[in-house]
Design a protein around this motif. Structure first.
Motif, PDB file in Angstrom:
ATOM      1  N   ARG A 133      35.593  51.066  -2.378  1.00 14.92           N
ATOM      2  CA  ARG A 133      34.996  49.864  -2.971  1.00 14.92           C
ATOM      3  C   ARG A 133      34.259  50.141  -4.281  1.00 14.92           C
ATOM      4  NH1 ARG A 133      34.377  45.038  -0.030  1.00 14.92           N
ATOM      5  NH2 ARG A 133      35.034  45.097   2.156  1.00 14.92           N
ATOM      6  N   ILE A 170      44.576  46.322  -3.825  1.00 14.49           N
ATOM      7  CA  ILE A 170      44.232  45.712  -2.549  1.00 14.49           C
ATOM      8  C   ILE A 170      44.447  46.700  -1.411  1.00 14.49           C
ATOM      9  CG2 ILE A 170      45.011  43.488  -3.468  1.00 14.49           C
ATOM     10  CD1 ILE A 170      47.253  43.693  -1.222  1.00 14.49           C
ATOM     11  N   THR A 206      44.400  45.180   5.648  1.00 16.94           N
ATOM     12  CA  THR A 206      43.512  45.341   6.798  1.00 16.94           C
ATOM     13  C   THR A 206      44.071  44.515   7.960  1.00 16.94           C
ATOM     14  OG1 THR A 206      42.026  43.447   6.537  1.00 16.94           O
ATOM     15  CG2 THR A 206      41.636  45.352   5.100  1.00 16.94           C
ATOM     16  N   LEU A 245      42.570  42.823   1.405  1.00 19.44           N
ATOM     17  CA  LEU A 245      41.217  42.942   0.847  1.00 19.44           C
ATOM     18  C   LEU A 245      41.343  43.357  -0.613  1.00 19.44           C
ATOM     19  CD1 LEU A 245      38.084  43.212   1.129  1.00 19.44           C
ATOM     20  CD2 LEU A 245      38.496  45.598   1.809  1.00 19.44           C
TER      21      LEU A 245
END
Length: 254
Positions: free
Chosen positions: A14, A241, A244, A249
């Motif tokens: 992230r 991305i 998940t 995500l």
């Protein structure tokens, strides 16, 4: 080799995604009439230095590049659509500029791209950019666990074809992880239900790019910049991305 990431590893990716998104936001905001492409590269370089990140581009030398890239951001203007090598050029009113940026933070890579118009826009440029954005959104929506890479490709192609754009499949999306480019390849056209399975833990970059009136490209004499064969303009949108169990995500969301 395709590697699936654990939920903990995806969390560790992230910060790279946030950093890449921030650099694109700052460089696109700085892209004004009269600004030199080398100034945008210098800004991205300074942001990398401040963050303690690493460039994925500066030493990058794949088989299709004439030499190591030597810069830290791709700046593609007008008929250039991919791999634009920053050079001594001052942006002019109405230029269509694509900024493509990838960096590594704490050993994890993220990759993203945006297209913007500098100064006064042309309607056809705005339509082209918006089509790449909608195609990206469609591709992300199709990136569901249990699906296939072809689902993403078909969703992107449906948006492009509905607007009358043809599609080049030489360059497209790709796996992302410890390095910028990996498997699987994610083409911008394909058949739903075909290709590599979309399993939780798969991290990919999805990147629709279209040219206004052709799907043919050539390499500029700089050995890197890819331009349209007929001089028409190009646009490019990209996100990294993760697949998940709950769906896609977006790691490089602004």
């Amino acid at each position: 080799m395709i590697e699936l990431r654990t939920p903990a590893e995806i969390e560790q990716m992230r910060p790279a995604g946030r950093f890449v998104a921030d650099v694109l936001a700052q460089t696109s905001a700085a892209a004004k009439v009269g600004v030199n492409l080398l100034e945008l590269d210098a800004l991205a370089h300074e942001l990398i230095r401040r963050r303690g990140a690493e460039s994925c581009y500066i030493d990058y030398h794949p088989s299709f590049g004439a030499s190591p890239f030597g810069k830290v951001i791709c700046t593609s203007v007008n008929d250039a659509v991919l791999h634009g090598l920053p050079h001594d050029y001052r942006l002019q009113d109405g230029d269509l500029l694509t900024l493509d940026f990838a960096a590594s933070v704490d050993g994890w890579v993220a990759d993203s791209a945006v297209s913007v118009v500098v100064g006064t826009p042309r309607d056809q440029d705005l339509r082209l950019i918006e089509t790449t954005r909608r195609a990206l959104a469609a591709g992300i929506q199709a990136a569901q666990p249990g699906g296939k890479v072809g689902d993403i490709s078909a969703a992107i192609a449906a948006v492009a074809h509905a607007e009358g754009y043809s599609i080049n499949t030489q360059f497209g999306g790709h796996g992302v992880g410890r390095t910028m480019h990996g498997d699987p390849h994610v083409p911008n056209d394909g058949r739903a239900g075909r290709g590599y399975p979309l399993r939780p833990g798969l991290v990919i970059a999805i990147e629709p790019w279209f040219l206004e009136t052709t799907d043919e490209i050539y390499t500029d004499k700089d050995g890197w910049t890819l331009r349209s064969a007929d001089g028409s303009r190009g646009a490019h949108s990209e996100h990294t991305i993760a697949i998940t169990p709950d769906g896609p995500l977006v790691l490089t969301a602004p």
